[in-house]
Design a protein around this motif. Sequence first.
Motif, PDB file in Angstrom:
ATOM      1  N   MET A   1       0.845  -1.175   0.000  1.00  0.00           N
ATOM      2  CA  MET A   1       0.000   0.000   0.000  1.00  0.00           C
ATOM      3  C   MET A   1       0.897   1.247   0.000  1.00  0.00           C
ATOM      4  O   MET A   1       1.874   1.316   0.730  1.00  0.00           O
ATOM      5  N   GLU A   2       0.538   2.212  -0.800  1.00  0.00           N
ATOM      6  CA  GLU A   2       1.318   3.438  -0.927  1.00  0.00           C
ATOM      7  C   GLU A   2       1.232   4.273   0.355  1.00  0.00           C
ATOM      8  O   GLU A   2       0.169   4.427   0.939  1.00  0.00           O
ATOM      9  N   LYS A   3       2.393   4.822   0.786  1.00  0.00           N
ATOM     10  CA  LYS A   3       2.425   5.692   1.961  1.00  0.00           C
ATOM     11  C   LYS A   3       2.350   7.145   1.534  1.00  0.00           C
ATOM     12  O   LYS A   3       3.048   7.564   0.618  1.00  0.00           O
ATOM     13  N   ILE A   4       1.489   7.898   2.225  1.00  0.00           N
ATOM     14  CA  ILE A   4       1.365   9.327   1.959  1.00  0.00           C
ATOM     15  C   ILE A   4       1.301  10.063   3.296  1.00  0.00           C
ATOM     16  O   ILE A   4       1.084   9.458   4.346  1.00  0.00           O
ATOM     17  N   SER A   5       1.463  11.379   3.240  1.00  0.00           N
ATOM     18  CA  SER A   5       1.245  12.245   4.392  1.00  0.00           C
ATOM     19  C   SER A   5       0.109  13.179   4.034  1.00  0.00           C
ATOM     20  O   SER A   5      -0.006  13.639   2.897  1.00  0.00           O
ATOM     21  N   VAL A   6      -0.748  13.472   5.017  1.00  0.00           N
ATOM     22  CA  VAL A   6      -1.973  14.226   4.766  1.00  0.00           C
ATOM     23  C   VAL A   6      -2.055  15.423   5.708  1.00  0.00           C
ATOM     24  O   VAL A   6      -1.773  15.307   6.899  1.00  0.00           O
ATOM     25  N   PHE A   7      -2.489  16.557   5.152  1.00  0.00           N
ATOM     26  CA  PHE A   7      -2.668  17.800   5.904  1.00  0.00           C
ATOM     27  C   PHE A   7      -4.117  18.238   5.719  1.00  0.00           C
ATOM     28  O   PHE A   7      -4.533  18.558   4.605  1.00  0.00           O
ATOM     29  N   MET A   8      -4.906  18.227   6.824  1.00  0.00           N
ATOM     30  CA  MET A   8      -6.311  18.613   6.743  1.00  0.00           C
ATOM     31  C   MET A   8      -6.495  20.002   7.340  1.00  0.00           C
ATOM     32  O   MET A   8      -6.234  20.226   8.523  1.00  0.00           O
ATOM     33  N   ASP A   9      -6.945  20.930   6.501  1.00  0.00           N
ATOM     34  CA  ASP A   9      -7.155  22.313   6.929  1.00  0.00           C
ATOM     35  C   ASP A   9      -8.029  22.994   5.889  1.00  0.00           C
ATOM     36  O   ASP A   9      -8.033  22.598   4.729  1.00  0.00           O
ATOM     37  N   ASP A  10      -8.739  24.012   6.284  1.00  0.00           N
ATOM     38  CA  ASP A  10      -9.547  24.771   5.319  1.00  0.00           C
ATOM     39  C   ASP A  10      -9.011  26.180   5.123  1.00  0.00           C
ATOM     40  O   ASP A  10      -9.605  26.970   4.396  1.00  0.00           O
ATOM     41  N   TYR A  11      -7.878  26.498   5.761  1.00  0.00           N
ATOM     42  CA  TYR A  11      -7.335  27.855   5.689  1.00  0.00           C
ATOM     43  C   TYR A  11      -5.851  27.884   5.319  1.00  0.00           C
ATOM     44  O   TYR A  11      -5.443  28.596   4.434  1.00  0.00           O
TER      45      TYR A  11
ATOM     46  N   LEU B   1      -8.924   3.657  12.292  1.00  0.00           N
ATOM     47  CA  LEU B   1      -8.178   4.177  11.142  1.00  0.00           C
ATOM     48  C   LEU B   1      -7.148   5.167  11.669  1.00  0.00           C
ATOM     49  O   LEU B   1      -7.516   6.258  12.126  1.00  0.00           O
ATOM     50  N   PHE B   2      -5.884   4.791  11.614  1.00  0.00           N
ATOM     51  CA  PHE B   2      -4.849   5.637  12.191  1.00  0.00           C
ATOM     52  C   PHE B   2      -3.697   5.841  11.218  1.00  0.00           C
ATOM     53  O   PHE B   2      -3.575   5.136  10.228  1.00  0.00           O
ATOM     54  N   ALA B   3      -2.870   6.799  11.538  1.00  0.00           N
ATOM     55  CA  ALA B   3      -1.637   7.056  10.798  1.00  0.00           C
ATOM     56  C   ALA B   3      -0.465   6.652  11.687  1.00  0.00           C
ATOM     57  O   ALA B   3      -0.637   6.437  12.892  1.00  0.00           O
ATOM     58  N   ASN B   4       0.729   6.578  11.104  1.00  0.00           N
ATOM     59  CA  ASN B   4       1.911   6.242  11.898  1.00  0.00           C
ATOM     60  C   ASN B   4       2.270   7.361  12.869  1.00  0.00           C
ATOM     61  O   ASN B   4       2.822   7.115  13.934  1.00  0.00           O
ATOM     62  N   ARG B   5       1.960   8.588  12.465  1.00  0.00           N
ATOM     63  CA  ARG B   5       2.222   9.763  13.306  1.00  0.00           C
ATOM     64  C   ARG B   5       1.083  10.743  13.084  1.00  0.00           C
ATOM     65  O   ARG B   5       0.655  10.963  11.948  1.00  0.00           O
ATOM     66  N   ILE B   6       0.570  11.337  14.175  1.00  0.00           N
ATOM     67  CA  ILE B   6      -0.559  12.261  14.103  1.00  0.00           C
ATOM     68  C   ILE B   6      -0.192  13.552  14.819  1.00  0.00           C
ATOM     69  O   ILE B   6       0.270  13.524  15.956  1.00  0.00           O
ATOM     70  N   THR B   7      -0.418  14.670  14.130  1.00  0.00           N
ATOM     71  CA  THR B   7      -0.206  15.984  14.723  1.00  0.00           C
ATOM     72  C   THR B   7      -1.521  16.746  14.713  1.00  0.00           C
ATOM     73  O   THR B   7      -2.206  16.793  13.700  1.00  0.00           O
ATOM     74  N   ILE B   8      -1.860  17.347  15.848  1.00  0.00           N
ATOM     75  CA  ILE B   8      -2.991  18.256  15.926  1.00  0.00           C
ATOM     76  C   ILE B   8      -2.393  19.656  15.801  1.00  0.00           C
ATOM     77  O   ILE B   8      -1.637  20.086  16.668  1.00  0.00           O
TER      78      ILE B   8
ATOM     79  N   ARG C   1      -8.860   5.254   4.689  1.00  0.00           N
ATOM     80  CA  ARG C   1      -9.339   3.926   4.290  1.00  0.00           C
ATOM     81  C   ARG C   1      -8.538   3.338   3.130  1.00  0.00           C
ATOM     82  O   ARG C   1      -8.434   2.128   3.011  1.00  0.00           O
ATOM     83  N   LYS C   2      -7.981   4.196   2.267  1.00  0.00           N
ATOM     84  CA  LYS C   2      -7.346   3.723   1.034  1.00  0.00           C
ATOM     85  C   LYS C   2      -5.827   3.685   1.060  1.00  0.00           C
ATOM     86  O   LYS C   2      -5.216   3.006   0.233  1.00  0.00           O
ATOM     87  N   PHE C   3      -5.198   4.433   1.977  1.00  0.00           N
ATOM     88  CA  PHE C   3      -3.743   4.553   1.964  1.00  0.00           C
ATOM     89  C   PHE C   3      -3.152   4.285   3.341  1.00  0.00           C
ATOM     90  O   PHE C   3      -3.826   4.403   4.350  1.00  0.00           O
ATOM     91  N   ASP C   4      -1.883   3.970   3.338  1.00  0.00           N
ATOM     92  CA  ASP C   4      -1.097   3.885   4.560  1.00  0.00           C
ATOM     93  C   ASP C   4      -0.596   5.310   4.815  1.00  0.00           C
ATOM     94  O   ASP C   4       0.203   5.833   4.044  1.00  0.00           O
ATOM     95  N   ILE C   5      -1.078   5.949   5.860  1.00  0.00           N
ATOM     96  CA  ILE C   5      -0.742   7.340   6.139  1.00  0.00           C
ATOM     97  C   ILE C   5       0.474   7.387   7.067  1.00  0.00           C
ATOM     98  O   ILE C   5       0.415   6.894   8.191  1.00  0.00           O
TER      99      ILE C   5
END
Length: 123
Positions: A1-11, A64-71, A32-36
């Motif tokens: 499974m492909e590894k990606i990093s994700v940034f969720m923000d609206d601003y 559903l978790f990522a290897n590292r999570i930042t708030i 659900r679809k990627f290894d984060i």
Amino acid sequence: MEKISVFMDDYRSPPDGYVFVETIDECIELLRKFDIEHLSLDHDLISKTRNGTMLVQMMIDEKLFANRITIHSANSVAGKGMYNHFKQAQKDLIMPPTIIVSLRPLPLKFIPPRVLQHYMDVM
């Protein structure tokens, strides 16, 4: 499974190399679809009812978790609540204790280069 990093923000704009999402639905779909590798989350989004806290609860319920999570939310109360939900899930053995959870609020306007290093360490 492909590894990606994700940034969720609206601003804010994402750091280089991150997949950018603005809604919790987009974020859940990627979980659900990627290894984060790294997931960075804001609380206050365009939708006032579908926010970061709701996403955290969905992640815990569906495991559903990522290897590292930042708030990174500038909303200190809600950001700390999101962080505490993850830490409680670790205590309750729902979320693996090996996942690193960080609370690192980002300012809305300017992100100092030293703060961005937290994101560059993932690459």
